[in-house]
Design an enzyme around this catalytic site. Structure first.
Site, mmCIF file in Angstrom:
data_model
loop_
_atom_site.group_PDB
_atom_site.id
_atom_site.type_symbol
_atom_site.label_atom_id
_atom_site.label_comp_id
_atom_site.label_asym_id
_atom_site.label_seq_id
_atom_site.Cartn_x
_atom_site.Cartn_y
_atom_site.Cartn_z
ATOM 1 C CG HIS A 1 -99.593 -66.993 -32.973
ATOM 2 N ND1 HIS A 1 -99.312 -67.772 -34.099
ATOM 3 C CD2 HIS A 1 -98.252 -66.320 -32.840
ATOM 4 C CE1 HIS A 1 -98.178 -67.533 -34.691
ATOM 5 N NE2 HIS A 1 -97.419 -66.650 -33.649
ATOM 6 N N GLY B 1 -81.552 -63.426 -28.652
ATOM 7 C CA GLY B 1 -82.697 -62.134 -28.329
ATOM 8 C C GLY B 1 -83.031 -61.864 -27.077
#
EC number: 1.3.3.3
Length: 313
Positions: free
Chosen positions: A115, A268
């Site tokens: 990540h 979002g």
């Protein structure tokens, strides 16, 4: 404190768009080296409130089972709780946020999940100067780790931090350990890396340079790990363990991750927010591992905070 100009913000945006493209290109190359043909699909999107982004997702690859490398630059008319809990002075302010965030789930259990995220946030409280900061980092979540990869990952992190102060690596490594921690499991998400937020302790240019170093450092750190491990043979039992450990990744991202919460609270784009979820995961009831097994060692040794540079050098 120097406030960023519109030209400064545009430079950050241009870097992020380029970073996304370079990371996707490098990961597609790993697919080819593994005999795969999968590529990142491009999905451009706009947000009704303002701004938008470019989602790039690779699915069902030979090397990468699922990977998302996401760019977004959004406008926010009123900041949500996830952004103002630590900054009550900007509650209700308009703002803009931009960044690149990625999660890569390899198919081979010998390759860690990875990540990375780099971002800029600028709030504009009414009647006040803009308030800005950078954030980001990268971290590694292995299933069958080896000391050489863990050491190299942290050496890359330490080297990129060095020009910015001798204490930066130690500080941001500790921040990563503290942040990527599953409290309800009492274990780390992985072997760590770097994490930083609210970075405005230097002038804007130096903060931007550090953010660039972290973004570029991800590729430098992850590429050798793919090259070394992606073609190693593995068993079905190792694949099952990978899916079991992916369940922990899901738990963390849905319960603790501030980026996920920020995206949900700002209305979002759900597909982009939840792209970090693995395509397959598993939950077993109280699984047991042999005492001297690599699965047991992962949990009892690697998923604890360590001074990796001192222990493994």
């Amino acid at each position: 404190m120097q406030n960023p100009t519109s030209a400064d913000i545009q430079r950050v945006r241009e870097f992020l768009i380029d970073l996304q493209a370079r990371i996707c290109s490098a990961l597609e190359q790993q697919e080819k080296l593994g005999g795969g043909t999968a590529t990142f699909e491009v999905d451009d999107w706009q947000r009704p409130e303002g701004g938008g982004g470019r989602s790039r997702v690779l699915q069902n690859g030979t090397v990468i089972e699922k990977g998302g490398v996401m760019f977004s630059h959004i406008n926010i008319s009123k900041l949500p709780a996830s952004a103002t809990e630590r900054h009550p002075n900007i509650a209700g302010a308009k703002a803009q946020a931009m960044g690149v965030s990625l999660v890569i789930h390899p198919r081979n259990p010998n390759v860690p999940t990875s990540h990375a995220n780099v971002r800029l946030f600028v709030a504009e409280p009414e009647g006040q100067d803009p308030i800005w900061w950078f954030g980001g980092g990268f971290d590694l979540t292995p299933f069958y780790p080896n000391d050489e990869d863990v050491l190299a990952w942290h050496q890359t992190a330490a080297e990129l931090c060095a020009p910015f102060g001798e204490d930066i690596y130690a500080k941001h490594k500790q921040w990563c350990d503290d942040y990527f921690y599953l409290k309800h499991r009492d274990e780390q998400r992985g072997v760590g890396g770097l994490f930083f937020d609210d970075l405005n302790q230097w002038d804007f240019e130096k903060c931007f340079e550090y953010m660039q170093a972290v973004g570029n450092g991800y590729l430098k750190a992850i590429t050798p790990i793919f090259q070394k491990n992606q073609n190693k043979p593995h068993t079905q039992a190792q694949r099952d363990f990978q899916l079991y450990r992916r369940g922990r990744y899901v738990e963390y991202n849905l319960v603790y991750d501030r980026g996920t919460l920020f995206g949900l609270q700002t209305g979002g784009r759900i597909e982009s927010i939840l792209v970090s979820m693995p395509p397959l995961a598993a939950w077993s009831y109280r699984p047991e591992w042999d005492e001297n097994s690599p699965e047991k060692r992962l949990v009892e040794y690697y998923l604890k905070p360590h001074n990796w540079l001192a222990e493994l050098s």
